[in-house]
Design an enzyme around this catalytic site. Structure first.
Site, PDB file in Angstrom:
ATOM      1  N   HIS A 252       0.852  -1.183   0.000  1.00  0.00           N
ATOM      2  CA  HIS A 252       0.000   0.000   0.000  1.00  0.00           C
ATOM      3  C   HIS A 252       0.902   1.252   0.000  1.00  0.00           C
ATOM      4  O   HIS A 252       2.070   1.185   0.380  1.00  0.00           O
ATOM      5  CB  HIS A 252      -0.884   0.001   1.254  1.00  0.00           C
ATOM      6  CG  HIS A 252      -2.052  -0.938   1.182  1.00  0.00           C
ATOM      7  ND1 HIS A 252      -3.123  -0.868   2.029  1.00  0.00           N
ATOM      8  CD2 HIS A 252      -2.324  -1.961   0.324  1.00  0.00           C
ATOM      9  CE1 HIS A 252      -4.005  -1.816   1.729  1.00  0.00           C
ATOM     10  NE2 HIS A 252      -3.533  -2.500   0.704  1.00  0.00           N
TER      11      HIS A 252
ATOM     12  N   GLU B 258       1.073   3.818   1.966  1.00  0.00           N
ATOM     13  CA  GLU B 258       1.669   4.209   3.253  1.00  0.00           C
ATOM     14  C   GLU B 258       2.868   3.329   3.614  1.00  0.00           C
ATOM     15  O   GLU B 258       3.879   3.823   4.120  1.00  0.00           O
ATOM     16  CB  GLU B 258       0.638   4.088   4.383  1.00  0.00           C
ATOM     17  CG  GLU B 258      -0.594   4.946   4.223  1.00  0.00           C
ATOM     18  CD  GLU B 258      -1.745   4.177   3.599  1.00  0.00           C
ATOM     19  OE1 GLU B 258      -1.540   3.511   2.557  1.00  0.00           O
ATOM     20  OE2 GLU B 258      -2.865   4.242   4.147  1.00  0.00           O
TER      21      GLU B 258
ATOM     22  N   CYS C  27      -6.012   1.761   6.308  1.00  0.00           N
ATOM     23  CA  CYS C  27      -6.550   0.442   6.706  1.00  0.00           C
ATOM     24  C   CYS C  27      -5.790  -0.023   7.959  1.00  0.00           C
ATOM     25  O   CYS C  27      -4.807   0.598   8.357  1.00  0.00           O
ATOM     26  CB  CYS C  27      -6.375  -0.547   5.556  1.00  0.00           C
ATOM     27  SG  CYS C  27      -4.667  -1.129   5.354  1.00  0.00           S
TER      28      CYS C  27
ATOM     29  N   CYS D  52      -1.904  -0.377   7.474  1.00  0.00           N
ATOM     30  CA  CYS D  52      -1.153   0.880   7.351  1.00  0.00           C
ATOM     31  C   CYS D  52      -1.184   1.682   8.652  1.00  0.00           C
ATOM     32  O   CYS D  52      -0.189   2.315   9.015  1.00  0.00           O
ATOM     33  CB  CYS D  52      -1.688   1.676   6.177  1.00  0.00           C
ATOM     34  SG  CYS D  52      -1.374   0.822   4.620  1.00  0.00           S
TER      35      CYS D  52
END
Lengths: 162, 162
Positions: A50, A52, A80, A83
């Site tokens: 992801h 992040e 989420c 992260c």
């Protein structure tokens, strides 16, 4: 503050260009961007990549430390659990985010992991930075996908008829 | 089941040998280990390189997919939010873990993210597999660290006196 979010939005745009869900992030230390990333799940076929996580990994490499104590993270979409957990683990100071994620966001929508005082570190949350732009980018992306799918379905039907 | 946890314990042991907190994980698909990892936070100076994340990344690479739907993950310590989130994101079927982590564990101790039905995927949790061995490994590691620190303090005091 919004300048850094604009950089995160540029990252999100880079994701969209290659067909990834447009989410981008940057990590800022002493006024400088030390890590940046955009969602690469499909291209890498790696569920952990992801925006992040990639931005945090680059920031750790730039600063030579897993402790990002004086760093802030800017991300276009509410994080989420993975992260948010990565931010707690790396001791990010503040998380600024754009659009809310009612399905998986844990910085206000489905609870708030980042400010949960049961963990050994809390990340301050500031929501709604350039929210409209972040939300619009996601909306356009999913609209385009639906349009493509509809066109493909129609073409298939016409080919079957012919 | 316990055979796979023994493999995770071997990974944890590999972490201990190089001075990392001894936590290990493996991902199993169709009876085969497709990913393995041990905590590498200090050596990499990267806060995201927990055992579970590394095992998931390797499994994604081995299977060529971010969807680990028919995979189980074995980890020696209850997962933190980041690792629980990575399991949800990669759609791991079952998480078997050894020792509880009352400070950061989110698979029973501080809530249960893995089985939270608000997310788009739930990971079944089976706790307490080879728990004693996993807990003992961590205990020995922290005891050795405390002993080392005490000896270093004493040596410093004696050097100041001399």
């Amino acid at each position: 503050m919004t300048d850094y979010m604009q950089e995160a939005l540029l990252e999100a745009h880079d994701a969209m260009i290659i067909g990834e869900v447009p989410i981008g992030a940057v990590v800022v230390h002493d006024g400088k961007i030390v890590g940046r990333g955009h969602n690469l799940r499909e291209h890498s076929q790696d569920s952990t990549l992801h925006a992040e996580v990639l931005a945090i990994q680059e920031a750790c490499m730039t600063l030579g430390s897993w402790r990002l104590e004086d760093c802030d993270l800017y991300v276009t979409l509410e994080p989420c659990p993975m992260c948010a957990g990565a931010m707690i683990n790396s001791r990010i100071r503040t998380c600024y985010y754009g659009a809310k994620d009612p399905k998986a966001g844990v910085a206000g929508s489905l609870g708030n992991l980042l400010e949960d005082t049961r963990f050994n570190h809390q990340v301050k949350v500031v929501a709604g930075i350039d929210e409209e732009q972040a939300a619009q980018l996601l909306k356009s992306f999913f609209q385009a996908i639906r349009k493509k799918r509809k066109a493909a379905k129609l073409a298939k039907k016409q080919a079957q008829k012919a």
